[in-house]
Design an enzyme around this catalytic site. Structure first.
Site, short mmCIF file in Angstrom:
data_model
loop_
_atom_site.label_atom_id
_atom_site.label_comp_id
_atom_site.label_asym_id
_atom_site.label_seq_id
_atom_site.Cartn_x
_atom_site.Cartn_y
_atom_site.Cartn_z
N ASP A 1 0.83 -1.21 0.00
CA ASP A 1 0.00 0.00 0.00
C ASP A 1 0.87 1.27 0.00
O ASP A 1 0.67 2.17 0.82
CB ASP A 1 -0.96 -0.04 1.21
CG ASP A 1 -1.98 1.09 1.18
OD1 ASP A 1 -2.17 1.71 0.12
OD2 ASP A 1 -2.59 1.35 2.25
N HIS B 1 -2.98 0.56 11.84
CA HIS B 1 -2.67 -0.84 11.51
C HIS B 1 -1.17 -1.04 11.35
O HIS B 1 -0.42 -0.07 11.19
CB HIS B 1 -3.38 -1.26 10.23
CG HIS B 1 -3.30 -0.22 9.14
ND1 HIS B 1 -4.28 0.70 8.93
CD2 HIS B 1 -2.33 0.06 8.24
CE1 HIS B 1 -3.95 1.50 7.93
NE2 HIS B 1 -2.75 1.14 7.49
N GLN C 1 -2.94 -5.45 6.06
CA GLN C 1 -2.83 -4.36 7.06
C GLN C 1 -3.76 -4.69 8.22
O GLN C 1 -4.98 -4.58 8.08
CB GLN C 1 -3.21 -3.01 6.43
CG GLN C 1 -2.18 -2.53 5.42
CD GLN C 1 -2.72 -1.44 4.51
OE1 GLN C 1 -3.75 -1.60 3.85
NE2 GLN C 1 -2.02 -0.31 4.45
N ARG D 1 2.19 12.85 10.38
CA ARG D 1 0.89 12.71 9.70
C ARG D 1 0.27 11.44 10.26
O ARG D 1 0.77 10.33 10.04
CB ARG D 1 1.11 12.58 8.20
CG ARG D 1 -0.15 12.30 7.39
CD ARG D 1 0.23 12.08 5.94
NE ARG D 1 -0.89 11.82 5.05
CZ ARG D 1 -1.43 10.63 4.85
NH1 ARG D 1 -0.99 9.56 5.51
NH2 ARG D 1 -2.42 10.49 4.00
N ASP E 1 -1.85 8.78 10.19
CA ASP E 1 -2.59 8.13 9.12
C ASP E 1 -3.83 7.42 9.65
O ASP E 1 -3.77 6.72 10.66
CB ASP E 1 -1.66 7.11 8.45
CG ASP E 1 -2.31 6.44 7.28
OD1 ASP E 1 -2.53 7.12 6.27
OD2 ASP E 1 -2.61 5.23 7.38
N GLU F 1 -4.85 12.81 9.61
CA GLU F 1 -5.31 12.41 8.29
C GLU F 1 -6.65 11.71 8.53
O GLU F 1 -6.72 10.52 8.82
CB GLU F 1 -4.32 11.46 7.61
CG GLU F 1 -4.61 11.29 6.13
CD GLU F 1 -5.27 9.97 5.76
OE1 GLU F 1 -5.72 9.85 4.60
OE2 GLU F 1 -5.34 9.05 6.59
N HIS G 1 -1.28 11.79 -2.93
CA HIS G 1 -1.01 10.45 -3.45
C HIS G 1 -2.26 9.57 -3.48
O HIS G 1 -2.25 8.49 -4.03
CB HIS G 1 0.06 9.78 -2.57
CG HIS G 1 -0.47 9.44 -1.21
ND1 HIS G 1 -0.75 10.41 -0.27
CD2 HIS G 1 -0.83 8.26 -0.66
CE1 HIS G 1 -1.24 9.83 0.81
NE2 HIS G 1 -1.30 8.53 0.60
N ASP G 2 -3.36 10.03 -2.83
CA ASP G 2 -4.60 9.26 -2.82
C ASP G 2 -5.54 9.74 -3.92
O ASP G 2 -5.30 10.77 -4.55
CB ASP G 2 -5.29 9.38 -1.45
CG ASP G 2 -4.63 8.48 -0.41
OD1 ASP G 2 -4.10 7.41 -0.78
OD2 ASP G 2 -4.62 8.86 0.77
N ARG H 1 -4.36 3.96 -7.79
CA ARG H 1 -3.78 5.25 -7.40
C ARG H 1 -2.37 5.44 -7.96
O ARG H 1 -1.83 6.55 -7.95
CB ARG H 1 -3.79 5.39 -5.88
CG ARG H 1 -5.19 5.50 -5.29
CD ARG H 1 -5.18 5.43 -3.78
NE ARG H 1 -4.69 4.13 -3.32
CZ ARG H 1 -4.49 3.81 -2.04
NH1 ARG H 1 -4.75 4.69 -1.10
NH2 ARG H 1 -4.06 2.61 -1.70
C1 GLC Z 1 -4.29 6.68 4.27
C2 GLC Z 1 -3.28 6.83 3.16
C3 GLC Z 1 -3.61 5.86 2.08
C4 GLC Z 1 -3.58 4.45 2.65
C5 GLC Z 1 -4.48 4.32 3.87
C6 GLC Z 1 -4.22 3.06 4.63
O1 GLC Z 1 -5.57 7.01 3.87
O2 GLC Z 1 -3.28 8.14 2.68
O3 GLC Z 1 -2.72 5.98 1.00
O4 GLC Z 1 -3.99 3.54 1.68
O5 GLC Z 1 -4.26 5.37 4.78
O6 GLC Z 1 -3.02 3.13 5.33
#
Ligand code: GLC
Length: 629
Positions: free
Chosen positions: A142, A185, A253, A283, A285, A327, A396-397, A518
């Site tokens: 990922d 995760h 994950q 960040r 996540d 995030e 990146h998403d 992506r």
């Molecule tokens: C966040 C990241 C994304 C990832 C997800 C799971 O949203 O920006 O790219 O797939 O977390 O970790």
């Protein structure tokens, strides 16, 4: 399901106090003060979260000991930086500009990133978010978000020494490094997962396990799907455990069980240790998913905020100069609590992504209508002093459309079609669409999920067949960036967008592992393309130099201090967004292909080019001065 584990009884002498007796007097004094200040919040949030069945005093002790030990190990430079930032809590509040990139795509590895510092500086960047660079799972991972070790650098990208060299070099250039910290995760080959699979019950309790299909079904009833196409469902059966692990994202994950306080202790300790490598922002996540509660969609639960506030309290002890960024890709109304504006108020994250503003600006472009964008801005509250919105055009998403559902619904019946149409538009499925993106996680033409593609492909740069079309496409790109730079506390540029870089080439896409759509917008740096920014008359020069000017204005004008409120300014046209930043700064953004005029005050009419914008300053004599030529 998540079980709370009991702890040992409270020890007699406080371990963190003992640690201070070996410290230099200045650090000992300072740390004692920080602990005294943070302790009430820390205890309160931990008791709320772990109240029953857990000895919160013991947990508090362990966390304080970890924070104090880490603070004592902090290098003199970082310790001094913390003191400086404690004295100037607004250090990050004026003129910040962010940049985000994959270290390998941008510069090969961490050492390569050092070579690009001058480039970042020339763009006015003060904050660099490098996508995950810690050791990732073997095989699909990922984009690094399946983390196999929180502290070891991914060998392909470098070593801890390289990371420290990078953070020091960036700091010397006035740029803070932001690292992802994946809270929700770990990778299936992380040590904890390996131990769990090997039958260790302590580590099994690090994860959220379901023991029957019925249990899985009961949870699934209320859970949305993040990757419905490529990773349907939220659970993955593990034969060695004879149980299902909770896997919100990909099956590799594994969601962590924050109901087990040891998870919190381990994760926060690792994060504080990483801060000692010189990382200045995290960040966080997938923050929204940390707490699971039966009967809910398991997002944004109150415990998420209590844990984030406890985390903030610990960071204020160990590394107070470090920023926390949420995030949480959630609708606007669910975001204020990440700034500590929820039912339990208190310092939480310094920054949060404004994904609704981002998605709404793309809808405005597709529709040439700003009504959804207006609705988002109307619902965006001013945030507490010391915190700010992170604004962006791409990252990146994918562009996730569903965050806009509440705003769209608030506009009346039959509005949901608008998101679907925007999604079709950017996938190039609508007649006359200039966009060359692709839909993400849905092949169903009746569902809008997400859209992939680099900004330049979405605004029509890659489909332009003549100079005029190209010029218009660049106007669209600059329009979106100008809005992000105007509204944001931290506008974040995604690598390549400052140069109009296109989608990942088909050849590279083919060579990459895994089917994740992506990858379309995860291209590799192209030096020849980047060099064109120095050549007048090129699109690269036009985009790059405009962004440089916007960054400079953000640094120069007081109105760009993050505490200055941004409010809507009524306009006469459905295609024009009007914003006011403080008393003296007005922004007008024309999302239409037509040139328009807008009257701001009697006798003051402003002309806007197609997809044009203006930033206007009100002079002392009330006349307006345009800040951008
Ligand atoms: C966040 C990241 C994304 C990832 C997800 C799971 O949203 O920006 O790219 O797939 O977390 O970790």
């Amino acid at each position: 399901m998540p079980e709370k584990s009991a702890q040992a009884p409270t020890p007699q002498v406080s371990a963190w106090r003992k640690a201070l007796t070996h410290a230099s007097p200045d650090r000992a004094d300072e740390l004692a003060k920080r602990v005294a200040k943070q302790l009430p919040t820390l205890q309160n949030r931990l008791s709320r979260t772990y109240g029953e069945g857990v000895h919160v005093e013991e947990l508090t002790e362990q966390l304080l000991k970890a924070a104090v030990d880490i603070a004592l190990l902090r290098s003199q430079d970082l310790w001094d930086l913390d003191l400086f930032r404690q004295a100037q809590p607004h250090w990050h509040q004026q003129g910040a500009v962010g940049y985000t990139a994959y270290a390998d795509h941008f510069a090969g590895n961490l050492r390569g990133v050092v070579e690009r510092i001058d480039y970042l500086k020339s763009l006015g960047v003060t904050y660099l978010h490098l996508l995950p660079f810690f050791k990732a799972a073997e095989g699909p991972n990922d984009g690094g978000f399946a983390v196999a070790n929180f502290e070891l650098v991914e060998p392909r990208l470098g070593t801890q020494t390289d990371l420290q060299f990078l953070t020091e070099s960036l700091r010397g250039a006035g740029i803070s490094l932001c690292s992802d910290f994946v809270l929700n995760h770990v990778a299936h080959d992380h040590e904890w997962a390996v131990q769990a699979r090997n039958g260790n019950p302590d580590f099994q309790n690090f994860f959220c396990l379901a023991h029957s299909q019925d249990e899985v079904d009961a949870w699934e009833k209320n859970l949305p799907q993040i990757f419905p196409d490529t990773a349907p469902g939220n659970f993955t059966y593990q034969p060695s455990l004879k149980a299902w692990t909770w896997t919100t994202f990909y099956p590799y994950q594994w969601d962590l069980n924050y109901a087990n306080p040891k998870v919190f202790l381990e994760v926060v300790s690792a994060m504080m240790r990483v801060a000692n490598l010189g990382v200045e922002a995290f960040r966080l996540d997938s923050t929204g998913f940390l707490w699971k509660r039966q009967g809910t969609n398991c997002q944004n639960q109150p415990e998420v905020h209590w844990l984030l506030q406890a985390m903030r309290a610990l960071m204020e002890i160990a590394c107070p100069g470090v920023l926390m960024k949420a995030e949480a890709i959630m609708p606007t109304h669910q975001l204020p609590p990440y700034f500590g504006m929820g039912e339990t108020p208190g310092p939480e994250c310094h920054l949060a992504y404004h994904s609704s503003m981002m998605a709404a600006s793309w809808v405005a472009l597709a529709e040439e209508n700003v009504s959804i964008l207006n609705a988002v801005i109307e619902k965006t509250p001013a945030v507490p002093t010391g915190s700010s919105w992170l604004t962006y055009v791409r990252c990146h998403d994918d562009i996730g459309w569903n965050v806009l559902k509440p705003e769209v619904e608030s506009l009346g019946d039959a509005q949901h079609q608008r998101l679907l149409q925007a999604s079709h538009f950017f996938a190039g499925l609508t007649p006359n669409s200039y966009a060359q993106g692709a839909s993400f996680q849905t092949t169903d033409l009746k569902t809008a999920h997400g859209t992939n593609g680099m900004a330049s492909a979405l605004v029509g740069m890659s489909s332009a067949s003549n100079a005029d079309e190209l010029h218009t496409a660049v106007d669209r790109l600059i329009l979106l960036q100008s809005l992000s730079f105007f509204t944001g506390g931290l506008p974040l540029l995604y690598m390549g967008d400052e140069l109009g870089l296109g989608n990942t080439s088909a050849e590279i896409l083919l060579a990459r592992q895994g089917p994740d759509g992506r990858e379309l917008h995860r291209p590799v740096w192209q030096e020849a393309h980047a060099q064109l920014r120095n050549q007048e008359g090129t699109v690269q020069h036009r985009i790059f130099s405009t962004l440089q000017s916007l960054a400079k204005l953000r640094q120069q004008l007081d109105a760009f201090h993050n505490d200055t409120p941004v409010t809507l300014k009524k306009t006469e046209l459905a295609t024009v967004l009007g914003l006011q930043r403080g008393r003296d700064l007005t922004g007008l953004f024309n999302f239409s292909r037509q040139a328009v005029t807008q009257e701001l005050a009697p006798g003051q009419t402003i002309a806007l080019k197609p997809f044009g914008f203006v930033w206007l300053q009100t002079n002392a004599d009330k006349t307006l001065r345009s800040l951008i030529d």
